[in-house]
Motif scaffolding. Structure first.
Motif, mmCIF file in Angstrom:
data_model
loop_
_atom_site.group_PDB
_atom_site.id
_atom_site.type_symbol
_atom_site.label_atom_id
_atom_site.label_comp_id
_atom_site.label_asym_id
_atom_site.label_seq_id
_atom_site.Cartn_x
_atom_site.Cartn_y
_atom_site.Cartn_z
ATOM 1 N N SER A 1 31.692 10.832 16.643
ATOM 2 C CA SER A 1 31.515 9.996 17.828
ATOM 3 C C SER A 1 32.455 8.809 17.824
ATOM 4 N N GLY B 1 38.722 17.436 24.719
ATOM 5 C CA GLY B 1 37.875 18.134 23.768
ATOM 6 C C GLY B 1 37.576 17.381 22.484
ATOM 7 N N HIS B 2 37.888 16.077 22.453
ATOM 8 C CA HIS B 2 37.626 15.288 21.236
ATOM 9 C C HIS B 2 36.148 14.925 21.107
ATOM 10 N N VAL B 3 35.443 14.867 22.238
ATOM 11 C CA VAL B 3 33.995 14.628 22.233
ATOM 12 C C VAL B 3 33.340 15.621 23.178
ATOM 13 N N ASP B 4 32.047 15.856 22.954
ATOM 14 C CA ASP B 4 31.320 16.829 23.768
ATOM 15 C C ASP B 4 30.577 16.205 24.931
ATOM 16 N N LYS B 5 30.376 14.897 24.869
ATOM 17 C CA LYS B 5 29.643 14.255 25.952
ATOM 18 C C LYS B 5 30.009 12.778 26.031
ATOM 19 N N ASN C 1 29.212 13.510 18.181
ATOM 20 C CA ASN C 1 30.254 14.127 19.014
ATOM 21 C C ASN C 1 30.231 13.596 20.441
ATOM 22 N N ALA C 2 30.075 12.278 20.559
ATOM 23 C CA ALA C 2 29.967 11.657 21.877
ATOM 24 C C ALA C 2 30.835 10.408 21.937
ATOM 25 N N GLU D 1 24.194 18.610 33.791
ATOM 26 C CA GLU D 1 24.183 19.281 32.485
ATOM 27 C C GLU D 1 23.976 18.303 31.330
ATOM 28 N N PHE E 1 37.016 13.205 26.468
ATOM 29 C CA PHE E 1 36.131 14.315 26.834
ATOM 30 C C PHE E 1 36.960 15.496 27.356
ATOM 31 N N ARG F 1 25.993 16.257 30.130
ATOM 32 C CA ARG F 1 27.192 16.055 29.321
ATOM 33 C C ARG F 1 27.775 14.675 29.597
#
Length: 332
Positions: free
Chosen positions: A267, A167-171, A240-241, A222, A164, A224
């Motif tokens: 993901s 920046g490889h995943v958003d949440k 993307n998690a 948020e 996270f 995330r």
């Protein structure tokens, strides 16, 4: 490295190895408060260690193994500045149990294989943990299976936080089956979050180890970072998690299939569990056991297995697990 090793002295001192350390400040850190780190090495390897100035005299049958461990401890202090109880136990395990090649021990003590988070770094302490960590960083779908205390969940959460942050995943989405609550959930006080939070507490504890409190709170507000019971995953596509299902032995076959099919683009998914701690009603098949059987050999899926030798909690925990395993094998 700043370590000089003298050859064994002749005569009565044949059973003694002398190690000399260039930096006395680092030696103090190596020895620990009241020499507790030396005591740990003595206890686990059956040797005697005497400190004289900037030298350590090591006596006993396993003196060569103990000397290797002490050198590795010094190098770790040089490179990382800290030394924990679990680090020492891991060095002894790797160096004395013949489960790792010299290059694996070097990799552990030098910290080249590690997960870095805002608050701390996590270094795999056994061969199985090293393989598991690599799998988490390389594969999109991973299973970590083994007894309590082997680091399955802790390492997975650390990997989630690192991916996270990079920046490889958003949440991050962390989940557990709330099996223990069962029908009693409705009778517990509070709203749904207050009802299920006690069952999610180990996941909160891991996150608190890796992220500052204010940042963790903000990320959760948020959404995330989410922590939710397995039932809340139905109908979602998780893109993307980094998604973790913990205590997966308590998921049913249907729940496991539902969870696995939530995997979306970009993901990473991890499923952890302990087959010896299934709390499902009698006659209900564990989704973890079914997944092992059905997904074995499927391309892109990694299975990492742990045993009692990988336990990194109190040494007594490993002995307890081995005792239960022995009892089960004997049909007790």
């Amino acid at each position: 490295m700043g370590i000089n090793t003298a050859t064994p002295v002749a005569g009565a001192e044949d059973a003694t190895l002398h190690l000399e350390f260039a930096d006395n400040r680092l030696l103090v850190e190596l020895c620990g408060e009241y020499d507790r780190n030396l005591t740990q090495v003595e206890s686990q390897l059956g040797v005697q260690i005497v400190r004289r100035g900037n030298q350590l005299a090591v006596m006993g049958e396993a003196r060569a193994d103990a000397a290797d461990v002490l050198r590795a401890m010094y190098q770790m202090v040089q490179e990382r500045g800290t030394l924990e109880h679990g680090d020492i136990a891991a060095l002894i395990r790797l160096g004395n149990a013949d489960i790792a090649a010299p290059e694996q021990m070097e990799m552990f003590r030098s910290g080249r294989l590690e997960l870095r988070t805002r608050k701390k770094s996590v270094i795999p302490r056994t061969e199985a943990q090293q393989a598991y960590t690599r799998a988490l960083l390389e594969a999109e779908l991973n299973f970590g299976i083994g007894p309590a205390g082997t680091g399955k969940t802790y390492i997975a959460v650390a990997a989630a936080v690192q991916m996270f942050a990079d920046g490889h995943v958003d949440k991050i989405i962390l989940s557990r089956p709330a099996v223990e609550a069962g029908e009693r959930l409705g009778f517990l006080p509070g709203d749904m979050k207050e009802k299920v939070d006690p069952y999610m507490q180990p996941l909160y504890d891991a996150l608190n180890d890796f992220l500052p409190g204010k940042q963790l709170q903000k990320l959760m507000e948020e959404r995330r970072i989410e922590i939710a019971p397995l039932a809340f995953m139905r109908g979602r596509t998780l893109s993307n998690a980094f998604v973790l299902l913990d205590e997966a032995q308590n998921a049913t076959e249907m729940q496991m299939k539902m969870f696995l099919t939530r995997l979306g683009e970009g993901s990473r998914m991890v499923i952890t569990g302990d087959r010896s701690q299934i709390d499902l009603p009698r006659g209900v098949q564990s989704g973890l056991r079914a997944a092992e059987r059905i997904l074995d050999g499927v391309e892109g899926i990694r299975f990492s297995y742990f045993t009692s030798s990988d336990v990194v909690r109190h040494p007594l925990v490993a002995r307890i697990i081995r005792a239960y395993e022995k009892d089960e094998e004997s049909g007790g």
